[in-house]
Design a protein around this motif. Structure first.
Motif, PDB file in Angstrom:
ATOM      1  N   THR A 175     -12.792   3.719  -8.303  1.00  0.00           N
ATOM      2  CA  THR A 175     -11.776   3.207  -9.215  1.00  0.00           C
ATOM      3  C   THR A 175     -11.652   1.698  -9.048  1.00  0.00           C
ATOM      4  N   THR A 176     -11.230   1.046 -10.106  1.00  0.00           N
ATOM      5  CA  THR A 176     -10.890  -0.383 -10.015  1.00  0.00           C
ATOM      6  C   THR A 176      -9.377  -0.577 -10.086  1.00  0.00           C
ATOM      7  N   ASP A 177      -8.658   0.512 -10.179  1.00  0.00           N
ATOM      8  CA  ASP A 177      -7.200   0.458 -10.313  1.00  0.00           C
ATOM      9  C   ASP A 177      -6.569   1.295  -9.211  1.00  0.00           C
ATOM     10  N   LEU A 178      -6.360   0.679  -8.058  1.00  0.00           N
ATOM     11  CA  LEU A 178      -5.772   1.379  -6.915  1.00  0.00           C
ATOM     12  C   LEU A 178      -4.392   0.811  -6.636  1.00  0.00           C
ATOM     13  N   ARG A 179      -3.420   1.702  -6.527  1.00  0.00           N
ATOM     14  CA  ARG A 179      -2.055   1.290  -6.195  1.00  0.00           C
ATOM     15  C   ARG A 179      -1.499   2.205  -5.123  1.00  0.00           C
ATOM     16  N   LYS A 180      -0.752   1.622  -4.219  1.00  0.00           N
ATOM     17  CA  LYS A 180      -0.050   2.402  -3.190  1.00  0.00           C
ATOM     18  C   LYS A 180       1.408   1.976  -3.260  1.00  0.00           C
ATOM     19  N   GLY A 181       2.234   2.864  -3.779  1.00  0.00           N
ATOM     20  CA  GLY A 181       3.602   2.457  -4.062  1.00  0.00           C
ATOM     21  C   GLY A 181       3.576   1.385  -5.139  1.00  0.00           C
ATOM     22  N   ASP A 182       4.220   0.249  -4.857  1.00  0.00           N
ATOM     23  CA  ASP A 182       4.219  -0.863  -5.799  1.00  0.00           C
ATOM     24  C   ASP A 182       3.117  -1.872  -5.509  1.00  0.00           C
ATOM     25  N   THR A 183       2.311  -1.605  -4.487  1.00  0.00           N
ATOM     26  CA  THR A 183       1.279  -2.562  -4.099  1.00  0.00           C
ATOM     27  C   THR A 183      -0.027  -2.279  -4.827  1.00  0.00           C
ATOM     28  N   LYS A 184      -0.548  -3.257  -5.544  1.00  0.00           N
ATOM     29  CA  LYS A 184      -1.820  -3.088  -6.229  1.00  0.00           C
ATOM     30  C   LYS A 184      -2.756  -4.280  -6.051  1.00  0.00           C
ATOM     31  N   GLU A 185      -2.228  -5.430  -5.569  1.00  0.00           N
ATOM     32  CA  GLU A 185      -3.087  -6.593  -5.348  1.00  0.00           C
ATOM     33  C   GLU A 185      -4.043  -6.283  -4.195  1.00  0.00           C
ATOM     34  N   PRO A 186      -5.371  -6.424  -4.385  1.00  0.00           N
ATOM     35  CA  PRO A 186      -6.341  -5.948  -3.389  1.00  0.00           C
ATOM     36  C   PRO A 186      -6.129  -6.475  -1.979  1.00  0.00           C
ATOM     37  N   ALA A 187      -5.900  -7.771  -1.811  1.00  0.00           N
ATOM     38  CA  ALA A 187      -5.736  -8.321  -0.468  1.00  0.00           C
ATOM     39  C   ALA A 187      -4.478  -7.771   0.198  1.00  0.00           C
ATOM     40  N   GLU A 188      -3.437  -7.547  -0.574  1.00  0.00           N
ATOM     41  CA  GLU A 188      -2.210  -6.971  -0.020  1.00  0.00           C
ATOM     42  C   GLU A 188      -2.421  -5.511   0.353  1.00  0.00           C
ATOM     43  N   LEU A 189      -3.188  -4.777  -0.449  1.00  0.00           N
ATOM     44  CA  LEU A 189      -3.537  -3.402  -0.096  1.00  0.00           C
ATOM     45  C   LEU A 189      -4.281  -3.362   1.229  1.00  0.00           C
ATOM     46  N   VAL A 190      -5.206  -4.278   1.399  1.00  0.00           N
ATOM     47  CA  VAL A 190      -5.978  -4.344   2.647  1.00  0.00           C
ATOM     48  C   VAL A 190      -5.054  -4.572   3.829  1.00  0.00           C
ATOM     49  N   ARG A 191      -4.094  -5.465   3.688  1.00  0.00           N
ATOM     50  CA  ARG A 191      -3.147  -5.735   4.786  1.00  0.00           C
ATOM     51  C   ARG A 191      -2.318  -4.501   5.116  1.00  0.00           C
ATOM     52  N   ARG A 192      -2.005  -3.687   4.113  1.00  0.00           N
ATOM     53  CA  ARG A 192      -1.215  -2.485   4.349  1.00  0.00           C
ATOM     54  C   ARG A 192      -2.030  -1.345   4.961  1.00  0.00           C
ATOM     55  N   LEU A 193      -3.308  -1.271   4.597  1.00  0.00           N
ATOM     56  CA  LEU A 193      -4.103  -0.089   4.939  1.00  0.00           C
ATOM     57  C   LEU A 193      -4.901  -0.218   6.239  1.00  0.00           C
ATOM     58  N   TRP A 194      -5.292  -1.439   6.605  1.00  0.00           N
ATOM     59  CA  TRP A 194      -6.138  -1.608   7.791  1.00  0.00           C
ATOM     60  C   TRP A 194      -5.455  -2.498   8.824  1.00  0.00           C
ATOM     61  N   PRO A 195      -5.670  -2.235  10.124  1.00  0.00           N
ATOM     62  CA  PRO A 195      -5.028  -3.031  11.199  1.00  0.00           C
ATOM     63  C   PRO A 195      -5.772  -4.349  11.419  1.00  0.00           C
ATOM     64  N   LEU A 196      -5.575  -5.307  10.534  1.00  0.00           N
ATOM     65  CA  LEU A 196      -6.363  -6.545  10.550  1.00  0.00           C
ATOM     66  C   LEU A 196      -6.181  -7.338  11.844  1.00  0.00           C
ATOM     67  N   GLN A 197      -4.961  -7.391  12.384  1.00  0.00           N
ATOM     68  CA  GLN A 197      -4.745  -8.188  13.588  1.00  0.00           C
ATOM     69  C   GLN A 197      -5.502  -7.604  14.778  1.00  0.00           C
TER      70      GLN A 197
END
Length: 303
Positions: A175-197
């Motif tokens: 898909t090119t249209d992924l949303r989790k709750g109100d979050t849909k901006e790709p970089a913000e999704l990445v911050r929510r989904l993966w433990p970047l730090q």
């Protein structure tokens, strides 16, 4: 593998590198598929492992069918089975992709890759193994039984599902249209989904381990064959520790500068220096593979 993460970005070469005995054996497989026991024990002792620890590991690997054993003591040889040598290939694929991303040769196409599964409770072992495999391949859970990845992982996911007998329970989609709750901006999704730090901290440690070893490799001092092997094994262990939890997210979705890029640049220079020190002598297949991957990426980046 037991991995530790430095509290700060800068570490020193006196920092202990945790090298599992099993990984040491795998790292020393030569082009002909053998591991020389004398070399194995010598490097193991340098890393602080006892002969008994190595013997027990060899016994387990032979019992699992990962190796066969010929001879006794330090004159013995281990022969890797076909399945053992084959396991190196996927790791090489992922490392090659990481260097291609660093060189700007694998830009994100905006497509999210999803995998969903519904494995019954009666096949709990297969279900848990599939879940672990999806995370290992770079996936993040969206909700129960649904995982997302930013890279095209389908061949690896399907291969794992076939091996686990769960392919019929697997659904793949993009898909090119992924949303989790109100979050849909790709970089913000990445911050929510993966433990970047956490991932970044592992790469900071890898850079801290690699830099002083690079200084030794490129310095005027002589290094024995066993010292070179020890450095190579330590680097391989830390690279594995940093890379295995890394979903290899596209640079466009990551904070910049990303520490993984700097760490891999240092590692590439280390492999080149190791190859120069070996002066054409046949080294372990894993290190030749790493050196080839970094050289390929450098050649492509210059074109």
């Amino acid at each position: 593998m037991a991995c530790t993460v430095a509290d700060e970005a800068v570490t020193t070469e006196t920092d202990h590198v945790e090298v599992p005995t099993r990984m040491l054996v795998h790292a020393l497989i030569r082009e002909d598929g053998t591991v020389a026991a004398d070399e194995l024990y010598t490097v193991a002792n340098t890393l602080g492992m006892s002969d008994q620890q190595v013997r027990l590991c060899i016994k387990r690997l032979v019992a699992e069918g990962r190796f066969t054993h010929e001879g006794r003591g330090r004159k013995a040889k281990l022969h890797a089975t076909e399945d053992t040598t084959r396991t190196l290939a996927p790791n090489a694929d992922f490392l090659r992709h990481a260097f291609q991303q660093d060189a700007g040769l694998a830009p994100w196409d905006g497509i999210w890759h999803l995998a969903a599964f519904a494995v019954p409770e009666s096949a709990r072992t297969a279900r848990d193994s599939l879940r672990e495999t999806l995370v290992h391949l770079g996936g993040a859970p969206l909700q129960g039984g649904l995982y997302v990845c930013a890279n095209a992982w389908e061949p690896y996911v399907e291969d794992a599902a076939h091996r686990l007998g769960a392919h019929d329970a697997l659904t793949l989609l993009t898909t090119t249209d992924l949303r989790k709750g109100d979050t849909k901006e790709p970089a913000e999704l990445v911050r929510r989904l993966w433990p970047l730090q956490e991932i970044a901290d592992r790469y900071h440690r890898l850079s801290g381990i690699a830099q002083p070893r690079l200084d030794r490799l490129t310095g005027p001092g002589g290094l024995s064959p066993s010292a070179l092997l020890t450095i190579a094994v330590e680097l391989a262990a830390e690279l594995t520790c940093a890379r295995e939890p890394d979903p290899l997210l596209p640079p466009q979705l990551l904070p910049q500068p990303w520490p993984g890029t700097q760490a891999r640049q240092l590692i590439a220079r280390c492999w080149a220096a190791l190859q120069e020190r070996e002066r054409g002598e046949a080294g372990p297949v894993l290190f030749r593979l790493y050196a080839d991957i970094t050289r390929e990426a450098a050649d492509l980046a210059e074109r």
